[in-house]
Motif scaffolding. Structure first.
Motif, PDB file in Angstrom:
ATOM      1  N   ALA A 105       0.925  -1.187  -0.019  1.00 55.69           N
ATOM      2  CA  ALA A 105      -0.016   0.049   0.007  1.00 55.69           C
ATOM      3  C   ALA A 105       0.688   1.215  -0.006  1.00 55.69           C
ATOM      4  CB  ALA A 105      -0.900   0.089   1.046  1.00 55.69           C
ATOM      5  N   LEU A 106       0.465   1.998  -0.628  1.00 60.23           N
ATOM      6  CA  LEU A 106       1.016   3.746  -0.723  1.00 60.23           C
ATOM      7  C   LEU A 106       0.635   4.215   0.790  1.00 60.23           C
ATOM      8  CD1 LEU A 106       0.489   5.317  -3.868  1.00 60.23           C
ATOM      9  CD2 LEU A 106       2.535   5.166  -2.885  1.00 60.23           C
ATOM     10  N   ILE A 107       1.670   4.888   1.447  1.00 64.91           N
ATOM     11  CA  ILE A 107       1.443   5.604   2.743  1.00 64.91           C
ATOM     12  C   ILE A 107       1.866   6.821   2.726  1.00 64.91           C
ATOM     13  CG2 ILE A 107       1.236   3.253   3.898  1.00 64.91           C
ATOM     14  CD1 ILE A 107       4.188   3.997   5.121  1.00 64.91           C
ATOM     15  N   ASP A 108       1.623   7.538   3.711  1.00 63.33           N
ATOM     16  CA  ASP A 108       2.271   8.849   4.103  1.00 63.33           C
ATOM     17  C   ASP A 108       3.463   8.647   4.476  1.00 63.33           C
ATOM     18  OD1 ASP A 108       0.116  10.494   3.050  1.00 63.33           O
ATOM     19  OD2 ASP A 108      -1.041  10.248   5.053  1.00 63.33           O
ATOM     20  N   THR A 109       4.700   9.622   4.608  1.00 64.09           N
ATOM     21  CA  THR A 109       5.680   9.390   5.524  1.00 64.09           C
ATOM     22  C   THR A 109       5.475   8.899   6.739  1.00 64.09           C
ATOM     23  OG1 THR A 109       6.699  11.170   4.123  1.00 64.09           O
ATOM     24  CG2 THR A 109       7.743  10.471   6.162  1.00 64.09           C
ATOM     25  N   PRO A 110       6.034   7.909   7.234  1.00 63.81           N
ATOM     26  CA  PRO A 110       5.843   7.350   8.763  1.00 63.81           C
ATOM     27  C   PRO A 110       5.911   8.375   9.633  1.00 63.81           C
ATOM     28  CG  PRO A 110       7.299   5.774   7.444  1.00 63.81           C
ATOM     29  CD  PRO A 110       7.068   6.948   6.461  1.00 63.81           C
ATOM     30  N   PRO A 111       4.947   8.565  10.597  1.00 66.96           N
ATOM     31  CA  PRO A 111       4.901   9.498  11.709  1.00 66.96           C
ATOM     32  C   PRO A 111       6.202   9.152  12.669  1.00 66.96           C
ATOM     33  CG  PRO A 111       3.405   7.936  12.087  1.00 66.96           C
ATOM     34  CD  PRO A 111       3.962   7.669  10.717  1.00 66.96           C
ATOM     35  N   GLY A 112       6.829  10.327  12.968  1.00 65.54           N
ATOM     36  CA  GLY A 112       8.048  10.316  13.918  1.00 65.54           C
ATOM     37  C   GLY A 112       9.398   9.687  13.291  1.00 65.54           C
ATOM     38  N   LEU A 113       9.250   9.474  12.114  1.00 67.08           N
ATOM     39  CA  LEU A 113      10.504   9.150  11.378  1.00 67.08           C
ATOM     40  C   LEU A 113      11.873   9.947  11.523  1.00 67.08           C
ATOM     41  CD1 LEU A 113      11.248   6.678   9.569  1.00 67.08           C
ATOM     42  CD2 LEU A 113      10.748   8.104   7.523  1.00 67.08           C
ATOM     43  N   TRP A 114      12.994   9.242  12.135  1.00 67.92           N
ATOM     44  CA  TRP A 114      14.054   9.878  12.352  1.00 67.92           C
ATOM     45  C   TRP A 114      14.770  10.224  11.295  1.00 67.92           C
ATOM     46  CZ3 TRP A 114      12.490   5.095  13.341  1.00 67.92           C
ATOM     47  CH2 TRP A 114      13.196   3.866  12.644  1.00 67.92           C
ATOM     48  N   PRO A 115      15.820  11.269  11.007  1.00 71.40           N
ATOM     49  CA  PRO A 115      16.367  11.427   9.866  1.00 71.40           C
ATOM     50  C   PRO A 115      17.385  10.280   9.597  1.00 71.40           C
ATOM     51  CG  PRO A 115      17.040  13.002  11.510  1.00 71.40           C
ATOM     52  CD  PRO A 115      15.944  12.238  11.994  1.00 71.40           C
ATOM     53  N   ARG A 116      18.000  10.113   8.329  1.00 77.42           N
ATOM     54  CA  ARG A 116      18.826   9.209   8.059  1.00 77.42           C
ATOM     55  C   ARG A 116      20.222   9.763   8.075  1.00 77.42           C
ATOM     56  NH1 ARG A 116      19.520   5.210   3.047  1.00 77.42           N
ATOM     57  NH2 ARG A 116      21.183   6.722   2.470  1.00 77.42           N
ATOM     58  N   THR A 117      21.072   9.093   8.488  1.00 79.76           N
ATOM     59  CA  THR A 117      22.663   9.632   8.094  1.00 79.76           C
ATOM     60  C   THR A 117      23.373   8.524   7.525  1.00 79.76           C
ATOM     61  OG1 THR A 117      22.418  10.844  10.372  1.00 79.76           O
ATOM     62  CG2 THR A 117      24.747  10.504   9.358  1.00 79.76           C
ATOM     63  N   PRO A 118      23.848   8.654   6.286  1.00 73.96           N
ATOM     64  CA  PRO A 118      23.751   9.997   5.621  1.00 73.96           C
ATOM     65  C   PRO A 118      22.130   9.968   4.914  1.00 73.96           C
ATOM     66  CG  PRO A 118      24.913   8.133   4.185  1.00 73.96           C
ATOM     67  CD  PRO A 118      24.763   7.534   5.621  1.00 73.96           C
ATOM     68  N   PRO A 119      21.814  11.033   4.361  1.00 77.98           N
ATOM     69  CA  PRO A 119      20.335  11.350   4.075  1.00 77.98           C
ATOM     70  C   PRO A 119      20.445  10.366   2.623  1.00 77.98           C
ATOM     71  CG  PRO A 119      21.699  13.537   4.080  1.00 77.98           C
ATOM     72  CD  PRO A 119      22.748  12.485   4.575  1.00 77.98           C
ATOM     73  N   VAL A 120      19.097  10.354   2.350  1.00 80.25           N
ATOM     74  CA  VAL A 120      18.712   9.562   1.173  1.00 80.25           C
ATOM     75  C   VAL A 120      18.867  10.742  -0.169  1.00 80.25           C
ATOM     76  CG1 VAL A 120      16.829   8.644  -0.524  1.00 80.25           C
ATOM     77  CG2 VAL A 120      17.096   8.173   2.027  1.00 80.25           C
ATOM     78  N   ARG A 121      19.285  10.181  -1.052  1.00 77.04           N
ATOM     79  CA  ARG A 121      19.946  11.068  -2.145  1.00 77.04           C
ATOM     80  C   ARG A 121      18.443  11.693  -2.841  1.00 77.04           C
ATOM     81  NH1 ARG A 121      18.649   7.999  -7.057  1.00 77.04           N
ATOM     82  NH2 ARG A 121      18.997   5.838  -6.584  1.00 77.04           N
ATOM     83  N   ALA A 122      18.333  12.926  -3.115  1.00 77.76           N
ATOM     84  CA  ALA A 122      17.104  13.658  -3.748  1.00 77.76           C
ATOM     85  C   ALA A 122      17.373  14.023  -5.118  1.00 77.76           C
ATOM     86  CB  ALA A 122      16.817  14.768  -2.885  1.00 77.76           C
ATOM     87  N   ARG A 123      16.598  13.713  -5.957  1.00 76.35           N
ATOM     88  CA  ARG A 123      16.703  14.320  -7.339  1.00 76.35           C
ATOM     89  C   ARG A 123      15.347  15.316  -7.650  1.00 76.35           C
ATOM     90  NH1 ARG A 123      17.694   8.935 -10.652  1.00 76.35           N
ATOM     91  NH2 ARG A 123      19.792   8.440 -10.167  1.00 76.35           N
ATOM     92  N   LYS A 124      15.547  16.493  -7.939  1.00 75.73           N
ATOM     93  CA  LYS A 124      14.609  17.595  -8.167  1.00 75.73           C
ATOM     94  C   LYS A 124      13.522  17.055  -9.084  1.00 75.73           C
ATOM     95  CE  LYS A 124      17.790  21.485  -7.250  1.00 75.73           C
ATOM     96  NZ  LYS A 124      18.214  22.524  -7.683  1.00 75.73           N
TER      97      LYS A 124
END
Length: 179
Positions: A105-124
């Motif tokens: 199932a598609l879900i919203d970003t899980p609540p209370g999710l901690w930041p990942r180190t290193p961050p996930v790569r982002a593409r504009k």
């Protein structure tokens, strides 16, 4: 009956107590002797790891014939359509055979999710989305291979649940005895 310890494994930690000289290990987080992981998470995966001090219980938790469901929160590249979700629900053909049907199932970003180190790569130009996937088997890197097979590569993988055990109340890098 053996004791159960629940651990929220951070990204980059290997699922063993012995040092490998390259990565942090369970020994860097869990100072309790005689506990062993009941299953594994890849170094680049995060989330729930169940440990026990009982070999028979460890075997029961990991034995595929008991088919304990495992639920993952999966951040993928792109936004899966109904055809991709239906394919995951039906089972996906991988190089080592068909997977069993999965809950997807598609879900919203899980609540209370901690930041990942290193961050996930982002593409504009490419959005990301979150899936909740529940499987009852454990092929090597199965969730990552399943999402890639339906055209949506995994960027971040967090195991949220194994059977009745969840990450609820566990911050990243912390553990608790299950009572």
């Amino acid at each position: 009956m053996g004791r159960i310890l629940l651990f929220n494994k951070p990204f980059g930690v290997i699922c063993q107590f012995s040092q490998d000289g390259l990565h942090p290990t369970l020994a860097d987080y869990i100072p309790v002797p005689e506990f062993y992981p009941a299953g594994r998470l890849d170094t680049d995966s995060e989330g729930l790891l169940v440990l026990t001090d009982d070999g028979q219980l460890q075997h029961r938790i990991t034995d595929p014939k008991h088919k304990l469901p495992k639920t993952y929160w999966v951040q993928v590249e792109g936004v899966p359509d109904s055809a991709a979700l239906d394919a995951l629900r039906a089972g996906v053909l991988l190089k080592d055979g068909m997977t069993q049907p999965a809950g997807a199932a598609l879900i919203d970003t899980p609540p209370g999710l901690w930041p990942r180190t290193p961050p996930v790569r982002a593409r504009k130009a490419i959005p990301t989305s979150w899936l909740e996937l529940t499987i009852r088997e454990g092929k090597n890197r199965q969730v990552r291979r399943m999402t890639a097979a339906v055209g949506f590569p995994t960027l971040r993988l967090i195991r949220y649940r194994i059977g009745a055990w969840t990450l609820d109340g566990l911050d990243q890098g912390t553990w608790k005895m299950n009572t």
